[in-house]
Design a protein around this motif. Structure first.
Motif, PDB file in Angstrom:
ATOM      1  N   TRP A   1       0.833  -1.194   0.000  1.00  0.00           N
ATOM      2  CA  TRP A   1       0.000   0.000   0.000  1.00  0.00           C
ATOM      3  C   TRP A   1       0.874   1.253   0.000  1.00  0.00           C
ATOM      4  N   THR A   2       0.367   2.279  -0.651  1.00  0.00           N
ATOM      5  CA  THR A   2       1.024   3.577  -0.647  1.00  0.00           C
ATOM      6  C   THR A   2       0.242   4.539   0.252  1.00  0.00           C
TER       7      THR A   2
ATOM      8  N   ASP B   1      -3.177   5.074  -1.079  1.00  0.00           N
ATOM      9  CA  ASP B   1      -4.126   4.009  -0.734  1.00  0.00           C
ATOM     10  C   ASP B   1      -4.706   4.230   0.665  1.00  0.00           C
ATOM     11  N   LEU B   2      -3.833   4.536   1.607  1.00  0.00           N
ATOM     12  CA  LEU B   2      -4.303   4.785   2.974  1.00  0.00           C
ATOM     13  C   LEU B   2      -5.238   5.988   3.018  1.00  0.00           C
TER      14      LEU B   2
ATOM     15  N   THR C   1      -8.585   2.789  -7.594  1.00  0.00           N
ATOM     16  CA  THR C   1      -7.820   1.695  -8.203  1.00  0.00           C
ATOM     17  C   THR C   1      -7.840   1.790  -9.730  1.00  0.00           C
TER      18      THR C   1
ATOM     19  N   GLU D   1      -5.125   4.104 -10.510  1.00  0.00           N
ATOM     20  CA  GLU D   1      -3.837   3.413 -10.362  1.00  0.00           C
ATOM     21  C   GLU D   1      -3.585   2.499 -11.558  1.00  0.00           C
TER      22      GLU D   1
ATOM     23  N   LYS E   1      -4.912  -5.995  -4.837  1.00  0.00           N
ATOM     24  CA  LYS E   1      -4.811  -4.789  -4.015  1.00  0.00           C
ATOM     25  C   LYS E   1      -6.166  -4.123  -3.865  1.00  0.00           C
TER      26      LYS E   1
ATOM     27  N   GLU F   1      -8.122  -5.849  -1.244  1.00  0.00           N
ATOM     28  CA  GLU F   1      -7.643  -5.499   0.100  1.00  0.00           C
ATOM     29  C   GLU F   1      -8.170  -4.123   0.521  1.00  0.00           C
ATOM     30  N   LEU F   2      -8.131  -3.160  -0.395  1.00  0.00           N
ATOM     31  CA  LEU F   2      -8.608  -1.811  -0.068  1.00  0.00           C
ATOM     32  C   LEU F   2     -10.111  -1.805   0.194  1.00  0.00           C
TER      33      LEU F   2
END
Length: 409
Positions: free
Chosen positions: A89-90, A93-94, A282, A285, A303, A306-307
């Protein structure tokens, strides 16, 4: 130590590539001389490193490209391994998970006020001519029996008639013109059947149409319809379960209990907003990393899962926290906790998070299912290879070609 190993491997790969070019040229009868020097035999690791570093300085080899030494098969295996590794994660993302959580928290905080606005809008809709016709068509059906033990503002949860999970039972009662339910007296559950006082229907189609019109009109009222399955809880043989279903639906005030309206509209919209926020992020991204493809790579899909799991879990946790806080703060007239606080729980977000958790585990399991060769297998494959000493022989041939270069026409 690691840097020197990488430099040595890169230097050897470059020297082998030059030797291969010289060998291919010799086999094709095309003049080509290997210009790179050959290291002496019996060098220590330090001496070999010094030799390669000096060669790198003279040839201006500033970059280390270990993948250049891979064969096509090994390169495909490497890409397969990379596709199975998760993307860390970047900060972006957070931040997007935080934004989704903030939107969900806002919806949870103002869910009562929003529900009141929706109820007010439904009130105007229920006064329309069409809904009035629905109410008239649904009059005197068995599902609206209001006898002893079945009246009050919570009468819709006391039988199967208004439960969307029991439509076939409801349909059978309307066709037969018979009400079936159970009332409680002194802690005892008493089955009840009533007939002969309800409107007649003209077949299954007429009964189904009247039920749909009746339920649609009831959904627009402040009490709305009970959450599907609640009538099963009320008709259970456990009085505590029955009380939970009754008080959760009735609430402290009319329309402030857990009903189909506030259990679906606001939570579903919140879940949709969460999906939109994370999927938009996403997709951005994906555009940045995979501009040549409209579809995200498997790593980005993992990913994204997960997010989404983190965002829906955060929203569900916030709503559960509010429900628990109100449960502890608000009590009924007997001093007991009132179960109507459950209406603040974002059930769709929790259900979505449960599904996403299964997906995350499944994706991790499939990613870890990639089996690399063991050290023993690698030793067997290399030692049994018929061309194990090919690099040494090619270097010797290249040296011979260099020493006899004056013989080339």
């Amino acid at each position: 130590m690691t840097d020197s190993v990488e430099r040595n491997l890169d230097s050897i790969a470059r020297r082998l590539a030059e030797a291969h070019r010289a060998a291919d040229a010799a086999l094709a009868e095309t003049p080509h001389i290997a210009s790179l020097p050959v290291s002496a035999a019996g060098l220590s690791y330090t001496q070999l490193t010094d030799f390669n570093d000096d060669l790198r300085d003279r040839e201006s080899w500033t970059e280390v490209d270990l993948e250049a030494a891979l064969s096509d098969e090994h390169r495909q295996a490497l890409e397969g391994w990379r596709s199975r590794a998760r993307i860390p994660w970047t900060n972006r993302d957070l931040a997007m998970v935080g934004v989704a959580g903030l939107v969900g928290a806002t919806a949870v905080w103002f869910d009562s006020a929003i529900d009141q606005q929706i109820t007010g809008g439904f009130k105007g809709l229920s006064e329309s001519k069409r809904v009035r016709r629905w109410e008239t068509a649904g009059k005197r059906l068995p599902i609206d029996f209001m006898g002893t033990g079945f009246g009050g503002r919570a009468h819709r949860v006391k039988s199967s008639g208004h439960d969307l999970f029991r439509l076939f039972t409801t349909l059978q009662q309307v066709i037969d013109g018979q009400f079936e339910g159970a009332r409680w007296e002194s802690g005892q559950r008493i089955p009840v059947q009533k007939s002969g006082q309800f409107a007649d229907v003209d077949g299954v189609a007429d009964a189904a149409m009247r039920i749909m019109q009746h339920l649609a009109a009831d959904f627009l009222t402040p009490m709305s319809l009970p959450v599907p399955g609640m009538s099963w809880l009320y008709n259970s043989h456990n009085e505590a379960v029955k009380d939970f279903a009754l008080h959760a639906y009735s609430g402290l005030r009319p329309g402030h209990g857990w009903n189909l309206r506030n259990a679906t509209i606001i939570p579903v919209l919140t879940a949709i907003l969460t999906e939109v926020i994370i999927r938009t992020h996403t997709a951005t991204e994906t555009y940045r990393s995979d501009s040549a493809s409209d579809q995200p790579s498997p790593r980005l899909e993992r990913k994204r899962t997960e997010l989404l799991l983190a965002a829906h879990t955060l929203v569900g946790a916030i709503s559960t926290g509010k429900a628990v806080a109100q449960l502890l703060a608000v009590k009924n007239e007997r001093g007991a906790f009132h179960p109507a606080a459950i209406r603040h729980v974002q059930v769709p977000s929790l259900l979505r998070a449960s599904k996403l958790a299964i997906d995350v585990v499944d994706q991790a399991r499939r990613a870890s299912g990639y089996e690399a060769h063991t050290w023993d297998e690698l030793v067997i494959d290399t030692t049994l290879h018929p061309y194990f000493d090919l690099p040494r022989r090619l270097e010797n041939q290249a040296a011979d070609c260099a020493s006899t270069s004056n013989k080339w026409p």
